[in-house]
Design an enzyme around this catalytic site. Structure first.
Site, PDB file in Angstrom:
ATOM      1  N   THR A 179       0.845  -1.190   0.000  1.00  0.00           N
ATOM      2  CA  THR A 179       0.000   0.000   0.000  1.00  0.00           C
ATOM      3  C   THR A 179       0.879   1.238   0.000  1.00  0.00           C
ATOM      4  OG1 THR A 179      -1.631  -1.216   1.260  1.00  0.00           O
ATOM      5  CG2 THR A 179      -1.845   1.161   1.289  1.00  0.00           C
ATOM      6  N   ASP A 283       8.852  -3.529 -14.690  1.00  0.00           N
ATOM      7  CA  ASP A 283       7.432  -3.333 -14.380  1.00  0.00           C
ATOM      8  C   ASP A 283       6.935  -2.028 -14.999  1.00  0.00           C
ATOM      9  OD1 ASP A 283       5.017  -4.084 -13.350  1.00  0.00           O
ATOM     10  OD2 ASP A 283       5.465  -3.544 -11.267  1.00  0.00           O
TER      11      ASP A 283
HETATM   12  P1  ATP Z   1       1.499  -3.121  -8.777  1.00  0.00           P
HETATM   13  O1  ATP Z   1       1.546  -3.498  -7.354  1.00  0.00           O
HETATM   14  O2  ATP Z   1       1.009  -4.185  -9.663  1.00  0.00           O
HETATM   15  O3  ATP Z   1       2.826  -2.568  -9.228  1.00  0.00           O
HETATM   16  P2  ATP Z   1       0.475  -0.419  -8.691  1.00  0.00           P
HETATM   17  O4  ATP Z   1       1.683   0.198  -9.333  1.00  0.00           O
HETATM   18  O5  ATP Z   1      -0.844   0.171  -9.055  1.00  0.00           O
HETATM   19  O6  ATP Z   1       0.406  -1.955  -8.987  1.00  0.00           O
HETATM   20  P3  ATP Z   1       1.538   0.429  -6.153  1.00  0.00           P
HETATM   21  O7  ATP Z   1       2.917   0.528  -6.725  1.00  0.00           O
HETATM   22  O8  ATP Z   1       1.409  -0.171  -4.800  1.00  0.00           O
HETATM   23  O9  ATP Z   1       0.604  -0.384  -7.115  1.00  0.00           O
HETATM   24  O10 ATP Z   1       0.936   1.886  -6.136  1.00  0.00           O
HETATM   25  C1  ATP Z   1      -0.389   2.129  -5.780  1.00  0.00           C
HETATM   26  C2  ATP Z   1      -0.798   3.511  -6.262  1.00  0.00           C
HETATM   27  O11 ATP Z   1      -0.172   4.500  -5.456  1.00  0.00           O
HETATM   28  C3  ATP Z   1      -0.345   3.841  -7.675  1.00  0.00           C
HETATM   29  O12 ATP Z   1      -1.300   3.399  -8.601  1.00  0.00           O
HETATM   30  C4  ATP Z   1      -0.226   5.335  -7.661  1.00  0.00           C
HETATM   31  O13 ATP Z   1      -1.438   5.910  -8.063  1.00  0.00           O
HETATM   32  C5  ATP Z   1       0.070   5.671  -6.217  1.00  0.00           C
HETATM   33  N1  ATP Z   1       1.488   6.064  -6.040  1.00  0.00           N
HETATM   34  C6  ATP Z   1       2.552   5.255  -5.981  1.00  0.00           C
HETATM   35  N2  ATP Z   1       3.683   5.933  -5.781  1.00  0.00           N
HETATM   36  C7  ATP Z   1       3.329   7.249  -5.717  1.00  0.00           C
HETATM   37  C8  ATP Z   1       4.051   8.482  -5.545  1.00  0.00           C
HETATM   38  N3  ATP Z   1       5.376   8.501  -5.403  1.00  0.00           N
HETATM   39  N4  ATP Z   1       3.353   9.629  -5.551  1.00  0.00           N
HETATM   40  C9  ATP Z   1       2.014   9.618  -5.708  1.00  0.00           C
HETATM   41  N5  ATP Z   1       1.289   8.504  -5.889  1.00  0.00           N
HETATM   42  C10 ATP Z   1       1.909   7.319  -5.886  1.00  0.00           C
END
Ligand code: ATP
Ligand code: MG
Length: 429
Positions: A179, A283
């Site tokens: 998360t 990724d």
């Molecule tokens: P996966 O786990 O398959 O890589 P994901 O990239 O959607 O999927 P996470 O990397 O856990 O999952 O990120 C969840 C969400 O958090 C992202 O979709 C993005 O919208 C938000 N997020 C991640 N990093 C940042 C950041 N540095 N600044 C703002 N929002 C972010």
């Protein structure tokens, strides 16, 4: 009107401009600017960002003589506001009245937290280049406004990140591994994104992950998310990175090619940078491409720690729509596989995964997109990895060359409009 005929405010050139930033339900902050007429829209948003670090500000408003609110979203609109303001100043001077500060009302997508900011002052010294790094007057509590970037770097890059210094705010999203939270880092006064991943692993593996993540401190590119540190608490790792107020690309609706083109340029530059460090992203997908209201585009979540990737993979095994066919069928992964994911990220995943392995690559609908764009995507998504463009070919592709003009305003405006649209759909915060 008189002021329109005056040109670039000759009488005002050396005047100190005081901008009063009104905070909803909370008073105001006065900002002293020493070269007002050269002030840019971005400078104002930057200062608002320091006054309201937890809100994402996309525009601001001022009041005209009838008390109607006028929105400012660009340098042009800034000029109009300053012209209007200087005309009122002249009138006040002529009438021997006290000069009122220029009042502005930030339009934030999120309300600021409960903070007592009465009486705070921001002071920018003379010289146009100083606008973006306002000095803070002595009366300020040390962490209420942004510190100098050198100071910040020291605090953040010293491996001093720890749970006690972090105040978790909103949840930004969930992924397969963990998360992501928006968080406030108390010592630096900075807003961060903190990804928390549950990992039941040995202390030895924890150490290995921490040392593999070290390379992130060395990543220094404006197309790669800034890394501030990581730490383990019990069975979870927290990875602290730069917060991007526009979020990830997966939540944006279809964008016009001239916006997408600029984003693609940044993504290609980010990937080229990683590849130059011998890092494969592994990724590449829209949710790992982040944007902000400054118009910057940065990559995140690249596979720099093999142990981390492996540990997460133990709890989640699967494929996603952006994976290259050779990866889905378990063959070797290389730069070419990142290139495939780059291509498919910029088109809708139209077909089922199985089709990617077994059938022809998906193509973009004819007629809807420009020829260079369609060619770029088609080349990235050649079934044979070796036929896909190499890094230098990507940079030299006409689609990339066409939009490689460093114009961040296009993306910035797109992000700001989209955030405002989302806010209006969600109703008042
Ligand atoms: P996966 O786990 O398959 O890589 P994901 O990239 O959607 O999927 P996470 O990397 O856990 O999952 O990120 C969840 C969400 O958090 C992202 O979709 C993005 O919208 C938000 N997020 C991640 N990093 C940042 C950041 N540095 N600044 C703002 N929002 C972010
Ligand atoms: Mg991600």
């Amino acid at each position: 009107m008189l002021w329109l005929a005056l040109g670039p405010f000759p009488a005002m050139e050396n005047q100190v401009l005081v901008i009063r930033i009104k905070i909803p339900n909370s008073g105001a902050v006065d900002w002293t600017v020493h070269s007002g007429p050269q002030l840019l829209f971005r400078d104002v948003l930057d200062v608002i960002g320091q006054v309201l670090p937890e809100a994402t500000t996309t525009a601001f408003e001022y009041e005209d003589e009838d008390g109607d609110r006028i929105t400012v979203r660009s340098d042009e609109e800034m000029k109009a506001m300053l012209s209007y303001y200087y005309s009122t100043v002249m009138e006040q001077q002529v009438n021997g009245q006290l000069i009122e500060p220029l009042q502005i009302f930030p339009r934030a997508c999120k309300p600021p937290g409960e903070r007592n900011i009465h009486g705070l002052k921001v002071n920018t010294r003379a010289g146009p280049s100083q606008h973006s790094s306002p000095a803070v007057s002595d009366s300020l509590p040390s962490n209420s406004l942004k510190k100098s970037s050198a100071e910040l770097k020291k605090i953040l890059a010293n491996g001093q990140m720890n749970e006690q210094d972090i105040r978790y705010r909103d949840t930004l999203g969930h992924g397969n591994g963990g998360t992501v939270y928006k968080a406030y880092h108390v010592p630096s006064g900075k807003i961060l994104a903190v990804k928390v991943i549950l990992l039941d692993i040995t202390l030895e593996l924890q150490k290995q992950i921490m040392s593999e993540l070290e390379i992130l401190y060395k990543c220094d590119s404006s197309y790669i998310i800034g890394f501030y540190g990581a730490f383990f608490v019990e069975n979870r790792i927290s990875i602290c990175t730069e917060f991007m107020d526009g979020g990830s690309l997966d939540v944006y609706r279809k964008m016009p090619e001239h916006v997408l083109g600029r984003i693609a340029v940044a993504v290609v530059k980010g990937l080229t940078y990683l590849w130059s460090l011998k890092i494969l992203h592994r990724d590449v997908k829209p949710s790992n491409m982040l944007v902000n209201t400054r118009g910057q585009v940065k990559l995140c979540d690249f596979g720099v720690s093999t142990q981390l990737v492996n540990s997460i993979a133990k709890t989640y095994v699967g494929t996603n729509a952006y994976m290259a066919p050779e990866r889905i069928s378990g063959e070797q992964y290389g730069i070419h596989s990142d290139v495939w994911s780059l291509g498919i990220s910029f088109m809708e995943p139209l077909q089922l995964l199985q089709c990617i392995v077994d059938e022809d690559s998906p193509v973009l609908p004819v007629g809807e997109f420009s020829e260079p764009f369609v060619h770029f995507i088609t080349q990235c998504m050649r079934k044979q990895p070796k036929e896909r463009p190499a890094p230098e070919e990507l940079m030299g592709h006409p689609f990339i060359v066409q939009f490689n003009d460093g114009n961040a305003t296009v993306v910035s405006m797109w992000v700001c409009r989209a955030l405002e649209e989302r806010r209006s759909q969600q109703g008042p915060p």
